[in-house]
Design an enzyme around this catalytic site. Sequence first.
Site: not given
Ligand code: NAI
Length: 491
Positions: A187, A240, A242, A245, A262, A296, A394
């Site tokens: 996804k 994505g 934390t 996660g 990760e 990240c 972050e």
């Molecule tokens: P997110 O972690 O919520 O989204 C990443 C992925 O997880 C997307 O594919 C999303 O659809 C999916 N996702 C979201 N909620 C989920 C759930 N309950 N169950 C399963 N999958 C789910 O990140 P988001 O909301 O796009 O970004 C928010 C903040 O997260 C950013 O501002 C940034 O600070 C951080 N972030 C950090 C990342 C990293 O690699 N360290 C990558 C992306 C975002």
Amino acid sequence: MAPVMDSVASFISREHQLFIGGEFVPSKGTSRLDVYNPADDTVLTTVAAAGAEDIDAAVAAARAALPEWRALPAARRAELLWNLGTRITELADEFAQIDTLNNGKTTADAMAVDIPLVTGLLKYYAGWATKLEGRTITPMGGSNFHVYTRREPIGVVGAIIPWNFPLLMCGYKLGPALATGNTIVLKPAEQTPLSALRLAEIIREVGFPDGVINIVTGDGPGAGAPLAAHHGVDKITFTGETTTGQKIIDAAKGNMKKMSLELGGKSPSLVFADADLDAAVEGTFGAVYFNQGQCCIAGARVFVHDDIYDEFTQRLVDRVSQIRLGPGLDPDSTMGPLVSREQQTRVRGFIDSGVEQGATIVSDAQSPVPEQGYFVRPTVFTGATADMRIMREEIFGPVAVVGKFSDEEQAIAAANDTAFGLCSGVWTRDSARVHRVAAGIEAGTVYVNTYGMFDPAVPYGGFKMSGFGKELGEESLDSYLQTKTVWVNLD
Ligand code: NAI
Ligand code: MG
């Protein structure tokens, strides 16, 4: 501004569906997600918003494909992965433009980083498909048994990825999962589904058996959550935030899914007084601002020795003032917009919080900020204390926080004063110090006189709240395999 390629325009204008069982199929529900161009805030197209029933169908397809995929000669799995890498290389310009249009990153960055890394890692893991071996073990209590281990795929993998490296993140998950004989439901992030959908087209072309790779577009609650909770999924791999996660851990416990996570970071860079200052400024600059700071591993907390603090900070500010903000398709732009309106608002909120909590913005405002699109002015803060949000959370945007230290012990303590532990940077010419500091830092990677290096053969992954399980390298294979032990009585 570079024109949009005909092939890209024609791809974007197609009706985007879900890729399940080797076919593009409509989602069971009718809802669609708007997909934006972050450089001008226009809607590029819409994609299907998968729901729980679509996830059921994708998981069933991945399950059905498993016996054939596992039975395929490893050499054929290797060939398919290699060919996928080759095909991406052939279409590099197209993929780079799709990620630029959808994510905002500059095409130059996509061509220099995302494309070579994704093709390199698919080929790297193609090599591993034919080299997975178990062991024979002589039991210490007697040799009347033939004992050996087999390394078997875990089964159906659910992969949930973020928007910062849209195509590359697909490769991170597909390479090791497929080389080891698993099938996958992937996804992409709701903000950046397009390169994954283009990838689905070439997955068909290259000839992967139906159902081995399924790509479902959708948002977190609608599609990600049911995938993470699905009892037909044997392993979940997530990159994505934390807090997401943590939700995935909860969702995955129902059937004890194997997991690799990760997650976020708040990585430090330590600049010692004996550092090569030119290299340290350039390296620290890249560590913070590459990909608009949406990495990240971003080295967003910079700690500098007192003796060089003023000079270093001034030089970093000068370097930041050279950034030219603009659309990623414009070859003159050195920094594109952030990925979404939401991210722009979030990062601006962090900048405001820094000012409100008493830190000082020392970067000037030379670069004009385009009004349309999700641009954020690259920013350097000084005078932040350890408890401020800009030091602890972050930000995921083009924001550096520069602090001071007076000795090595203080530097290590500052570096470790975080819940995260993904990466770190050390800038010094003292070789003994290098090893002391590398041992003292609580992070999965320590970069010494460099930052942000990635290579398919080199593992990386977080300590502390940055997650668990390594990606890339031989280590990544471990999290996609399970070891079976066979005891044979020789009597
Ligand atoms: P997110 O972690 O919520 O989204 C990443 C992925 O997880 C997307 O594919 C999303 O659809 C999916 N996702 C979201 N909620 C989920 C759930 N309950 N169950 C399963 N999958 C789910 O990140 P988001 O909301 O796009 O970004 C928010 C903040 O997260 C950013 O501002 C940034 O600070 C951080 N972030 C950090 C990342 C990293 O690699 N360290 C990558 C992306 C975002
Ligand atoms: Mg989220």
